[in-house]
Design a protein around this motif. Structure first.
Motif, PDB file in Angstrom:
ATOM      1  N   UNK A  73      62.176  30.838  38.474  1.00 23.59           N
ATOM      2  CA  UNK A  73      61.370  31.728  39.320  1.00 23.59           C
ATOM      3  C   UNK A  73      60.110  32.203  38.606  1.00 23.59           C
ATOM      4  N   UNK A  74      60.142  32.241  37.267  1.00 24.20           N
ATOM      5  CA  UNK A  74      58.967  32.670  36.513  1.00 24.20           C
ATOM      6  C   UNK A  74      58.676  34.151  36.642  1.00 24.20           C
ATOM      7  N   UNK A  75      59.714  34.945  36.859  1.00 27.45           N
ATOM      8  CA  UNK A  75      59.535  36.397  36.955  1.00 27.45           C
ATOM      9  C   UNK A  75      60.838  37.096  36.589  1.00 27.45           C
ATOM     10  N   UNK A  76      60.738  38.418  36.442  1.00 27.47           N
ATOM     11  CA  UNK A  76      61.901  39.254  36.156  1.00 27.47           C
ATOM     12  C   UNK A  76      62.612  39.557  37.469  1.00 27.47           C
ATOM     13  N   UNK A  77      63.909  39.265  37.508  1.00 28.65           N
ATOM     14  CA  UNK A  77      64.721  39.427  38.709  1.00 28.65           C
ATOM     15  C   UNK A  77      66.026  40.140  38.378  1.00 28.65           C
ATOM     16  N   UNK A  78      66.689  40.688  39.403  1.00 27.24           N
ATOM     17  CA  UNK A  78      68.082  41.075  39.206  1.00 27.24           C
ATOM     18  C   UNK A  78      68.899  39.791  39.036  1.00 27.24           C
ATOM     19  N   UNK A  79      70.039  39.886  38.421  1.00 29.55           N
ATOM     20  CA  UNK A  79      70.933  38.731  38.342  1.00 29.55           C
ATOM     21  C   UNK A  79      71.515  38.461  39.720  1.00 29.55           C
ATOM     22  N   UNK A  80      72.057  37.274  39.874  1.00 26.67           N
ATOM     23  CA  UNK A  80      72.688  36.932  41.135  1.00 26.67           C
ATOM     24  C   UNK A  80      72.757  35.436  41.311  1.00 26.67           C
ATOM     25  N   UNK A  81      73.151  35.025  42.491  1.00 23.15           N
ATOM     26  CA  UNK A  81      73.247  33.601  42.740  1.00 23.15           C
ATOM     27  C   UNK A  81      73.608  33.289  44.171  1.00 23.15           C
ATOM     28  N   UNK A  82      73.636  32.014  44.454  1.00 27.77           N
ATOM     29  CA  UNK A  82      73.969  31.533  45.785  1.00 27.77           C
ATOM     30  C   UNK A  82      75.449  31.749  46.079  1.00 27.77           C
ATOM     31  N   UNK A  83      75.712  32.175  47.290  1.00 26.46           N
ATOM     32  CA  UNK A  83      77.084  32.358  47.744  1.00 26.46           C
ATOM     33  C   UNK A  83      77.636  30.977  48.077  1.00 26.46           C
TER      34      UNK A  83
END
Length: 191
Positions: A73-83
């Motif tokens: 993504x090239x940015x700071x994100x919350x963690x997570x993922x595809x269901x």
């Protein structure tokens, strides 16, 4: 109750913080009502849209959140993922926090195992990989002192951010809806 019905009920229970979240919730509800095909079956984008579970690991002492510097993504994100197909989004959170950060999920006691925020977003990246993510945002309890084992194959790094640091970050460097989510958390009564 089927997982699809549980997801629909979770989305129905989200109280939008602003007009954009109300719009995203309406889009999500219409999408859920119109298809059973809500889980990603083939990387990176089949079908589009598909369901994602984000989670904010949050330190109550200052409201800080752990963000990941996501390679793709090239940015700071919350963690997570595809269901995954047939998976409950709370199970996705449990699986992803172990895979991505190496710690067990501790759902915030005030919010439990239900999302508090919903977004509908087009991903960044090459045009052939772009797709729409319908993201349910969960809140986990954490603290800055806990030992993490981040997945450095997926992230350049991880770090704790205060809400003020997120608010003053260059817009293209952090998840676009993160400020709104943090504002919602600050305004929500914790049960």
């Amino acid at each position: 109750m089927r997982v699809h019905d549980e997801i629909r009920a979770m989305v129905d229970a989200i109280v939008p913080v602003d007009e954009l979240e109300a719009q995203h919730r309406a889009e999500c509800r219409a999408w859920l009502a119109g298809t059973e095909d809500i889980f990603r079956r083939a990387k990176p984008r089949t079908p589009s849209p598909h369901l994602v579970a984000y989670f904010l690991l949050r330190d109550e002492t200052d409201g800080g959140v752990l963000l990941v510097d996501h390679r793709k993504a090239g940015m700071w994100l919350p963690s997570g993922g595809h269901v995954e197909p047939g998976e409950h989004p709370a199970e996705t959170v449990r699986r992803e926090v172990l895979e991505e950060l190496g710690v067990p999920a501790v759902f915030h006691p005030g919010f439990g195992e239900r999302p508090v925020f919903v977004t509908v977003s087009r991903t960044v990246g090459p045009p052939e990989d772009q797709h729409v993510d319908v993201s349910l945002w969960f809140v986990l309890s954490g603290d800055r002192g806990q030992k993490l084992r981040p997945d450095l194959g997926e992230f350049h790094g991880v770090r704790w951010w205060t809400p003020q640091e997120v608010a003053t970050a260059a817009p293209a460097t952090v998840e676009p809806h993160l400020n709104r989510m943090l504002g919602k958390l600050a305004a929500l009564p914790v049960r």
